[in-house]
Design an enzyme around this catalytic site. Structure first.
Site, PDB file in Angstrom:
ATOM      1  N   HIS A 164       8.263  15.393  -1.625  1.00 12.82           N
ATOM      2  CA  HIS A 164       7.745  15.549  -2.989  1.00 12.82           C
ATOM      3  C   HIS A 164       8.298  16.788  -3.683  1.00 12.82           C
ATOM      4  CE1 HIS A 164       4.977  13.102  -0.595  1.00 12.82           C
ATOM      5  NE2 HIS A 164       4.895  12.373  -1.681  1.00 12.82           N
TER       6      HIS A 164
ATOM      7  N   CYS B 106       7.905  10.230   3.048  1.00 13.78           N
ATOM      8  CA  CYS B 106       7.722   9.127   2.092  1.00 13.78           C
ATOM      9  C   CYS B 106       9.107   8.648   1.667  1.00 13.78           C
ATOM     10  CB  CYS B 106       6.886   9.577   0.891  1.00 13.78           C
ATOM     11  SG  CYS B 106       6.211   8.198  -0.079  1.00 13.78           S
TER      12      CYS B 106
ATOM     13  N   ILE C  56      11.972   5.944   4.967  1.00 14.17           N
ATOM     14  CA  ILE C  56      10.791   5.153   4.605  1.00 14.17           C
ATOM     15  C   ILE C  56      11.131   3.936   3.758  1.00 14.17           C
ATOM     16  CG2 ILE C  56       8.457   5.320   3.607  1.00 14.17           C
ATOM     17  CD1 ILE C  56       8.956   6.945   6.195  1.00 14.17           C
TER      18      ILE C  56
END
Ligand code: GLN
Ligand code: ZN
Length: 767
Positions: free
Chosen positions: A703, A735, A440
């Site tokens: 995350h 992400c 990303i």
């Protein structure tokens, strides 16, 4: 008639983020519980003393929180999920922080083996960038009052000579924010109201005359059930023996106005910054017996008010009824004190007002209304001077930007050809395998990277050394990506502190603070850029780093930008023009950068719109207008390129289903999204909508530190393939990887590349 001042809530973090440091030391085991409690008490006392000295008459208490006020409310009610193992009504500080942050298996403290517990879910507080902990309820949940901090803090203030108006999150807003696992949270209404009644009774017994009860849901579209619950709640709670100031904020009451003014409460606070137009209607509806609190100073933004203009509106009202003046909402959402800004340009600084200054502005208004404008003539003159200077400043108004905006034509937001043509041209140019792999954008911001940046900013590392360091990091990242076998590379974003700030610092029209911290969640604070003037891009911002990275490899390296809507949504923005107008200026600046990247040879350019969805207005009826202009701005930034240039975007959330047509209208070639946690469910939506371009559904959750297996990712992609055509699919994490460690990133990406290879050998399933 008398005018008084309230603040609704003051920043908790302290002027120098004292709360953050006290919490983090405590969590790290470096300080004791007592140390933490002493630091917290010191912050509360300082906040009361400060607001009092500035001229606030209604001081808030219980606006302070060690982590989050919604979590405080859940714990107060005993809404503590069983997995934290607290007996009914016995949640202690350990339970509180476990709910906030989760626990690790070793984090037990009493010699017993406890499984690790995940934290409660966290999400955004209405349309702010503050995050709250989502209350959880299950059918067999036993609610029970935990020693309410609200009563303790009221007493604590009183013992120090501060009479406060405690702040309590309203029961119906709390229920609305709650998630029921196998139960409708509203089934708990009566039980919750019983506990609220007890708490209010305690407050009355302790001497509180008024309580501020926050029901921001009154500015939303309400259903019947919510209205009935509000009616029931306030019929009950208004009889306990304390006067209730019902606070609404973040918008106008709209169609709930008649309903809200008829609730049997003693006071009503309305937001007149977001919804100045509701003033006349509120005045017409509110009986004189209802104490009105007028939110006239912006609690969501950093601008200094034009006090004389406000007085023109307030004088006739104050002549006929008692009023309270207040910020539009709690001051939680603005930085603490402008006086700490040592590096702000003096001209820009005189236009600004942070929490401390805002209370001062309210005090000036109060004095002018109670004792005449001459009692504060100097302060009013200074305010008028600043407002006039701002209106005409050449620092804000750039004729060249105005000229370019006027020259924007609709075709500038259109790609030259449709999807089919572009896909074919790009496929020929890029020659990527099926299921192309990419990331990303960012790679780990290691302690070394952060240290080098700090040294450079401090002046102990010179530009040449810093750039050499960044070049080495970038080269290492490129080499590693080649080695691991990624198909489309990134340069790693080592030079960026933050995806908005890095670009904002190079654009005209943005200012940055040194101490303008605002709480994001728990101990985390952000320093949003201040967009004060017309935006232009004096010179290329990212081309040199892209060119350097691309020069190291034959594989395509993506140009990496932040989109106009995200830059807008993560900044304090101008209040002298619409968000849309500001966004269009940013879009033109990003467009310049996109064109320069293309001219430099970039075959793929990613324009991140991480925050597009979170800008959605609170009222559904306003969604489409927002989506229309934000998508138009994105397109304006992206559409100047030729067919061969592949435009990517990235969005890090997963609730797309209700805005899919707008996501489609962005007309990108590739979108990467967060799906790992929702197990590809949302791809159904993309399939139903017949999304035409390519999608990289995040195959693993970055995350968490956990390294996923290749098999898991293959399984997820096979699920994705049930919904989308194989040639539509990219393989990527969900992400950027900046918060992870290389030890986590390397095995995870290796497994991801292996997963893509497995997918490529799969025999196609006949449709
Ligand atoms: N390109 C950014 C990164 O990789 C995107 C971050 C985000 O979406 N929040 O860090
Ligand atoms: Zn993201």
């Amino acid at each position: 008639m008398t005018v008084t001042v309230a603040t609704l809530g003051f920043p908790r973090i302290g002027p120098r983020r004292e709360l953050k440091f006290a919490l983090e030391k405590y969590w790290a085991g470096k300080t004791s519980r007592d140390d933490l409690m002493t630091a917290a008490a010191g912050l509360r006392t300082a906040a009361w003393a400060r607001q009092h000295a500035l001229g606030a008459d209604w001081l808030p208490s219980n606006d302070f929180s060690l982590y989050d006020h919604v979590l405080d409310t859940s714990v107060m009610l005993g809404a503590v999920p069983a997995r934290y193992g607290a007996a009914d009504g016995q949640a202690d500080l350990g339970t509180y922080f476990a709910m906030a942050r989760g626990t690790t298996a070793a984090d037990d403290g009493c010699g017993h083996a406890h499984a690790s517990q995940t934290a409660c879910e966290m999400t955004k507080w209405f349309d702010t960038n503050y995050h709250y902990m989502v209350p959880e309820l299950v059918a067999e949940q036993k609610l029970a009052l935990n020693a309410p901090k609200i009563v303790d803090e009221y007493r604590e203030a009183r013992a120090q000579g501060f009479e406060t108006r405690p702040v309590l999150l309203g029961p119906v807003t709390w229920l609305t924010l709650a998630k029921g696992r196998d139960v409708d949270p509203f089934d708990f209404l009566d039980e919750v109201l019983g506990l609220y009644g007890v708490v209010l009774g305690h407050l009355a017994a302790a001497g509180a005359e008024w309580v501020q009860i926050d029901e921001p849901i009154l500015v939303l579209d309400l259903d019947d059930r919510q209205r009935k619950a509000l009616t029931r709640a306030y019929a009950k709670l208004s009889r306990i023996g304390v006067k209730l100031m019902l606070a609404t904020y973040f918008g106008g009451l709209g169609d709930n106005l008649g309903f809200a003014t008829a609730l049997p409460v003693a006071g009503l606070h309305v937001d007149l910054v977001r919804a100045p137009e509701q003033l006349d209607a509120v005045l017409a509806r509110a009986p004189k017996s209802l104490l009105l609190s007028l939110g006239v100073i912006d609690g969501r933004n950093v601008w200094r008010a034009d006090l004389a203009a406000l007085l023109d509106r307030l004088e006739p009202i104050a002549a006929s009824r008692d009023i309270v003046l207040a910020p539009s909402c709690s001051l939680l959402h603005v930085p603490v004190d402008l006086a700490l800004e040592t590096k702000l340009d003096a001209e820009v600084a005189q236009w600004l007002s942070f929490a401390v200054q805002k209370v001062g502005e309210l005090a000036v208004l109060k004095s002018a209304l109670n004792h005449g404008r001459e009692s504060v003539a100097d302060a009013l003159a200074a305010s008028t001077f600043a407002a006039t200077a701002r209106a005409v400043s050449t620092r804000i108004h750039d004729p060249e930007v105005a000229r370019r905006i006027a020259a924007v034509t609709p075709d500038m937001a259109e790609r030259r050809s449709g999807h089919a043509t572009r896909i074919a041209v790009q496929a020929a140019m890029l020659d990527l395998p099926d299921y192309p792999t990419t990331t990303i954008g960012s790679f780990p911001q290691t302690p070394e990277v952060r240290h080098a940046r700090a040294e450079y900013l401090r002046g102990t590392m010179n530009v040449a050394e810093y750039n050499r360091f960044l070049r080495e990091e970038t080269e290492r990242a490129i080499r590693w990506q080649e080695e691991v076998g990624l198909d489309m590379l990134v340069h790693g974003e080592f030079e960026r502190n933050d995806m908005v700030q890095y670009l904002g610092e190079q654009l005209s029209g943005f200012a940055f603070t040194v101490s303008g911290w605002v709480q994001s969640y728990g101990s985390r604070c952000v320093r949003p850029p201040i967009l004060y003037g017309d935006v232009a891009r004096p010179r290329a911002m990212t081309v040199d780093w892209w060119r350097y990275a691309q020069g190291l490899t034959d594989r395509p390296v993506k140009g990496m930008l932040t989109g106009p809507v995200t830059i807008l949504n993560w900044s304090f923005v101008r209040d002298d023009q619409s968000r849309e107008a500001s966004c269009r200026q940013i879009a033109l600046a990003i467009r310049d950068e996109v064109m320069d990247l293309e001219a430099a040879g970039a075959q793929a350019i990613q324009i991140d719109e991480a925050a597009l969805r979170e800008g959605l207005p609170l009222r559904r009826s306003e969604w489409q207008r927002y989506l229309d202009w934000s998508v138009a701005c994105f397109r304006l930034s992206a559409a100047g390129v030729g067919d061969a240039t592949q435009i990517h975007t990235h969005m890090c959330y997963s609730e797309f289903n209700d805005i899919l047509p707008s996501i489609g209208a962005m007309d990108t070639d590739v979108i990467s999204i967060e799906t790992a946690r929702s197990q590809m469910e949302l791809l159904e939506g993309f399939a139903r909508y017949r999304y035409p371009s390519a999608i990289g559904p995040g195959v693993y959750d970055i995350h968490a530190p956990r390294v996923p297996s290749s098999e898991e990712m293959v399984a997820l992609m096979r699920l994705a393939r049930q919904h989308l055509r194989p040639e539509q699919l990219w393989v990527n994490p969900d992400c950027g990887l900046k918060t992870r460690k290389w030890d986590e990133v390397k095995p995870a990406i290796e497994a991801m590349v292996a997963a893509a290879r497995v997918l490529r050998t799969d025999v196609p399933v006949p449709a």
